[in-house]
Motif scaffolding. Structure first.
Motif, PDB file in Angstrom:
ATOM      1  N   ALA A   1      46.407  11.991  -3.661  1.00  0.00           N
ATOM      2  CA  ALA A   1      46.062  11.984  -2.241  1.00  0.00           C
ATOM      3  C   ALA A   1      45.780  10.564  -1.751  1.00  0.00           C
ATOM      4  CB  ALA A   1      44.843  12.875  -1.997  1.00  0.00           C
ATOM      5  N   VAL A   2      45.246   9.732  -2.640  1.00  0.00           N
ATOM      6  CA  VAL A   2      44.915   8.342  -2.284  1.00  0.00           C
ATOM      7  C   VAL A   2      45.627   7.408  -3.268  1.00  0.00           C
ATOM      8  CG1 VAL A   2      43.024   6.746  -1.744  1.00  0.00           C
ATOM      9  CG2 VAL A   2      42.637   9.203  -1.619  1.00  0.00           C
ATOM     10  N   PRO A   3      46.936   7.246  -3.113  1.00  0.00           N
ATOM     11  CA  PRO A   3      47.702   6.534  -4.141  1.00  0.00           C
ATOM     12  C   PRO A   3      47.360   5.048  -4.278  1.00  0.00           C
ATOM     13  CG  PRO A   3      49.108   7.121  -2.295  1.00  0.00           C
ATOM     14  CD  PRO A   3      47.800   7.784  -2.060  1.00  0.00           C
ATOM     15  N   LYS A   4      46.697   4.484  -3.277  1.00  0.00           N
ATOM     16  CA  LYS A   4      46.271   3.086  -3.430  1.00  0.00           C
ATOM     17  C   LYS A   4      45.048   2.988  -4.329  1.00  0.00           C
ATOM     18  CE  LYS A   4      48.123   0.794   0.647  1.00  0.00           C
ATOM     19  NZ  LYS A   4      49.022   1.830   1.214  1.00  0.00           N
ATOM     20  N   ARG A   5      44.435   4.119  -4.617  1.00  0.00           N
ATOM     21  CA  ARG A   5      43.348   4.290  -5.579  1.00  0.00           C
ATOM     22  C   ARG A   5      42.024   3.636  -5.203  1.00  0.00           C
ATOM     23  NH1 ARG A   5      46.327   3.641 -11.434  1.00  0.00           N
ATOM     24  NH2 ARG A   5      48.007   5.103 -11.024  1.00  0.00           N
ATOM     25  N   LEU A   6      42.023   2.358  -4.824  1.00  0.00           N
ATOM     26  CA  LEU A   6      40.755   1.668  -4.588  1.00  0.00           C
ATOM     27  C   LEU A   6      39.935   2.284  -3.457  1.00  0.00           C
ATOM     28  CD1 LEU A   6      41.473  -2.066  -5.377  1.00  0.00           C
ATOM     29  CD2 LEU A   6      40.841  -0.169  -6.855  1.00  0.00           C
ATOM     30  N   PRO A   7      40.564   2.749  -2.345  1.00  0.00           N
ATOM     31  CA  PRO A   7      39.739   3.400  -1.317  1.00  0.00           C
ATOM     32  C   PRO A   7      38.922   4.556  -1.879  1.00  0.00           C
ATOM     33  CG  PRO A   7      41.922   2.961  -0.450  1.00  0.00           C
ATOM     34  CD  PRO A   7      41.963   2.601  -1.911  1.00  0.00           C
ATOM     35  N   ALA A   8      39.502   5.307  -2.825  1.00  0.00           N
ATOM     36  CA  ALA A   8      38.764   6.428  -3.417  1.00  0.00           C
ATOM     37  C   ALA A   8      37.546   5.906  -4.184  1.00  0.00           C
ATOM     38  CB  ALA A   8      39.671   7.237  -4.340  1.00  0.00           C
ATOM     39  N   PHE A   9      37.734   4.799  -4.916  1.00  0.00           N
ATOM     40  CA  PHE A   9      36.615   4.213  -5.673  1.00  0.00           C
ATOM     41  C   PHE A   9      35.530   3.718  -4.720  1.00  0.00           C
ATOM     42  CE2 PHE A   9      34.401   0.578  -7.479  1.00  0.00           C
ATOM     43  CZ  PHE A   9      33.978   1.060  -8.702  1.00  0.00           C
ATOM     44  N   PHE A  10      35.937   3.009  -3.681  1.00  0.00           N
ATOM     45  CA  PHE A  10      34.944   2.456  -2.756  1.00  0.00           C
ATOM     46  C   PHE A  10      34.230   3.571  -1.988  1.00  0.00           C
ATOM     47  CE2 PHE A  10      37.709  -1.471  -3.019  1.00  0.00           C
ATOM     48  CZ  PHE A  10      36.829  -2.123  -3.869  1.00  0.00           C
ATOM     49  N   ALA A  11      34.971   4.628  -1.646  1.00  0.00           N
ATOM     50  CA  ALA A  11      34.336   5.751  -0.952  1.00  0.00           C
ATOM     51  C   ALA A  11      33.283   6.399  -1.847  1.00  0.00           C
ATOM     52  CB  ALA A  11      35.393   6.776  -0.541  1.00  0.00           C
ATOM     53  N   LYS A  12      33.637   6.584  -3.128  1.00  0.00           N
ATOM     54  CA  LYS A  12      32.677   7.113  -4.094  1.00  0.00           C
ATOM     55  C   LYS A  12      31.456   6.205  -4.165  1.00  0.00           C
ATOM     56  CE  LYS A  12      34.908   9.746  -7.794  1.00  0.00           C
ATOM     57  NZ  LYS A  12      35.676  10.578  -6.924  1.00  0.00           N
ATOM     58  N   ALA A  13      31.701   4.885  -4.224  1.00  0.00           N
ATOM     59  CA  ALA A  13      30.613   3.915  -4.345  1.00  0.00           C
ATOM     60  C   ALA A  13      29.691   3.997  -3.136  1.00  0.00           C
ATOM     61  CB  ALA A  13      31.183   2.509  -4.502  1.00  0.00           C
ATOM     62  N   ILE A  14      30.274   4.115  -1.950  1.00  0.00           N
ATOM     63  CA  ILE A  14      29.446   4.171  -0.737  1.00  0.00           C
ATOM     64  C   ILE A  14      28.578   5.429  -0.735  1.00  0.00           C
ATOM     65  CG2 ILE A  14      29.545   4.489   1.773  1.00  0.00           C
ATOM     66  CD1 ILE A  14      31.963   2.575   1.765  1.00  0.00           C
ATOM     67  N   VAL A  15      29.199   6.574  -1.041  1.00  0.00           N
ATOM     68  CA  VAL A  15      28.437   7.829  -1.083  1.00  0.00           C
ATOM     69  C   VAL A  15      27.275   7.694  -2.071  1.00  0.00           C
ATOM     70  CG1 VAL A  15      28.549  10.239  -1.836  1.00  0.00           C
ATOM     71  CG2 VAL A  15      30.347   9.311  -0.384  1.00  0.00           C
TER      72      VAL A  15
END
Lengths: 302, 319
Positions: A139-153
């Motif tokens: 769903a998030v093939p650039k991958r890093l947005p998913a990591f940063f979103a997790k980090a923010i949460v």
């Protein structure tokens, strides 16, 4: 159950596509929809408040003892009454030994970071463990947005949780310390500071945990390394202090838990780094783990 | 539209995909067929960027998958039915997936109804059977109403009704002009669903053609002949460089000539022939024909020789 229906192409149309806000919302849904997460958050809260209450009683008693017998402990019975200290003197004396009144609201943080750190590792390592990560990264093939979103949460939740827990501990500690004649209030030096900064420390540990989980991709492995970083390293370097030479006595101040702990104190301490330096060293450790985590997440196959 | 050019993936010294070039066109169902370990799943993972190609490129609708601003609307993929967190409910899983692309909750409910998951949607995905997990994977793939649908072994673990549903879904979407790419190691499944076949073995493309061509290609016009004198007719036909097999009493299987020619030979030589049946190859036979040299994991034959003790053991027994 009927499976004869044929898909309607309608409802998905008119959406805006992949956005960071969407990814953030997705990670929040994932975060709140696991029972284990909710339980670990509750444990963290109970741990911080519980240990804080015990600390309020203990520190009250210690200061009471210092007042009666002086900072060096009980003297022989019948010693002259001139050894007795005033309350503020006793508080200062205890403070010099690292037993502070202002630190009571965050006295339980060491236990809190153990639970919340484990939660942070699990947040991503369990995705690798279950295969969920392949859905996430499709769903998030650039991958890093998913990591940063997790980090923010994670950072927001750990900060708010710690802030609330520290404030609740503070409120409970007021009547307890009153019993020892100690006046606990937001006006006391360092109280507001520790209540506000405790969450920074916990959020930092959580971010480290998330990075370790990303790097190691295993829940058990990630938690072991986290415990090593924040608990075992401190014990190890305290043994180094026994080695002759001044150098080894200072090494211990640079491990993440000690530097991070120093960040939560106020005022100068002889032969010790300043709270600001402690905070910067702590930040350095987080960067040291997060950068390789981000790089491997971007480059390694999932 | 999926385009792979010299696509390769190596794991250390092992080659999973060895420089393949192919195109999956819209408006039809393309089957991806090959034995276990042939490189099907690796190729599909590379399409959506889960695995990085060691060499070559793969694009979806002209761009690498990750470069699209709406990946889930471009490609819906079922790569692994187990790609869910076991402790999360199916509904929350889909809701989280949908949120990334701001897909409304109504669409989540739609795909749940579509895949027949309504009854179990609020239950933990970890407790799902293989078939239910497969349905959840398909629901996930359909969320974005994608232009391209990639399904890796979609009928694995599905009940007959589910198999039929997947088959109809694939055909229906292809009929809407979408690209449908599905893999299987089951030839029978492909024969019923696919319009076009890409056959892969040991990381190499063995065939890339419409399903009818693949059937015809391996079909060397075989004819079953029942005759009173198999020996004589067999001899006569073999003389012309034709392959003759004598399987049963009074029956020959002849390849390389058609029925009319066989009848002609029989007539000229006064041999009685009482059946001439052209035989068609099944996809299964065509597939074995194509992949017989490229099967990665051969099953061992169970023969008596294998049951004998190994030489080393024999030596021990003698002592």
């Amino acid at each position: 159950m009927s499976t004869t229906t044929i898909p309607a192409p309608s409802a998905a149309a008119g959406t805006t596509g992949l956005t960071f806000l969407g990814v953030l919302r997705s990670e929040w849904i994932k975060f709140r929809s696991l029972r284990s997460t909710q339980l670990l958050l509750l444990f963290t809260f109970v741990a911080v408040v519980g240990v804080g209450i015990i600390a309020a009683f203990l520190r009250g008693t210690i200061i009471d003892q210092i007042m009666k017998f002086g900072a060096t402990g009980p003297t022989e019975p019948g010693a002259p009454a001139g050894h007795q200290l005033t309350l503020e003197q006793a508080i200062d004396a205890a403070n010099a030994q690292g037993i502070s009144i202002y630190g009571i609201p965050i006295a339980g943080l060491q236990l809190g970071i153990l639970v919340l750190g484990a939660l942070a590792v699990l947040l991503i390592a369990s995705e690798f463990g279950t295969g969920m990560v392949r859905s996430t990264m499709t769903a998030v093939p650039k991958r890093l947005p998913a990591f940063f979103a997790k980090a923010i949460v994670l950072v927001v939740v750990s900060y708010v949780l710690t802030l609330v827990a520290a404030f609740v501990t503070f409120l409970i500690s007021i009547p307890i310390l009153h019993g020892y004649g100690i006046d606990m209030s937001l006006g006391r030096d360092g109280v507001v500071y520790t209540i506000l900064m405790g969450g920074v420390y916990v959020a930092g540990v959580a971010l480290t945990g998330l990075s370790l989980g990303t790097l190691i991709r295993s829940s058990a492995g990630g938690i072991i390394v986290l415990v090593a970083l924040f608990f075992l390293l401190e014990i190890g370097t305290s043994l180094l202090g026994l080695v002759p030479g001044d150098f080894w006595k200072y090494v211990g101040q640079y491990v993440p838990s000690v530097a991070g702990g120093r960040m939560l104190e106020i005022g100068d301490k002889a032969a010790f780094i300043s709270p600001l330096s402690g905070g910067l060293i702590f930040l350095g450790w987080i960067v040291l783990v997060t950068v390789p985590a981000v790089i491997t997440l971007k480059t390694r196959d999932v | 539209m999926i385009e792979a050019v010299n696509l390769a993936k190596h794991y250390g010294a092992k080659t999973a995909v060895g420089g393949v070039t192919f195109t999956v066109k819209p408006g039809m169902v393309t089957g991806f067929l090959g034995p276990n370990g042939a490189g099907k799943s690796t190729t599909m993972r590379m399409i959506v960027g889960l695995d990085k190609p060691s060499a070559g490129t793969i694009t979806v609708n002209g761009k690498p998958y990750a470069k699209h601003h709406d990946p889930l609307h471009q490609v819906g993929a079922l790569l692994d039915a187990k790609a869910v967190h076991t402790s999360r409910s199916a509904y929350n899983h889909l809701l989280a997936m949908a949120a990334t692309h701001n897909i409304p909750t109504s669409r989540v409910n739609e795909v749940i109804d579509m895949t027949g998951l309504a009854a179990v949607a609020k239950k933990k995905a970890g407790g799902f059977s293989l078939g239910m997990g497969q349905r959840l994977g398909i629901a996930s793939a359909l969320l974005g109403d994608p232009q391209t649908l990639i399904l890796d072994e979609p009928v694995n673990g599905l009940d007959p009704e589910g198999v039929l549903w997947v088959r109809n879904l694939a055909k229906h979407l292809a009929g809407q002009g979408k690209t449908v790419f599905l893999s299987s190691h089951l030839m029978s499944e492909m024969a019923q669903t696919a319009d076009h076949l890409i056959v892969i073995g040991r990381g190499q493309i063995i065939a890339d053609a419409p399903i009818a061509t693949i059937l015809a290609g391996s079909q060397q016009a075989r004819v079953r002949v029942r005759t009173a004198d198999t020996a004589r007719l067999g001899q006569l036909l073999s003389a012309n460089g034709v392959q003759v097999q004598n399987n049963e009493r009074e029956t020959l299987e002849v390849s390389g000539v058609d029925s009319r020619q066989i009848a002609q030979v029989a007539l000229e030589n006064q041999v009685l022939v009482y059946e001439l049946t052209p035989l068609t190859t099944s996809l299964e036979e065509a597939y074995f024909d194509l992949t017989k040299d490229s099967v990665e994991y051969h099953s061992q034959e169970f023969d008596d020789a294998a049951a004998e003790p190994a030489p080393a053991l024999k030596g021990l027994q003698k002592r």
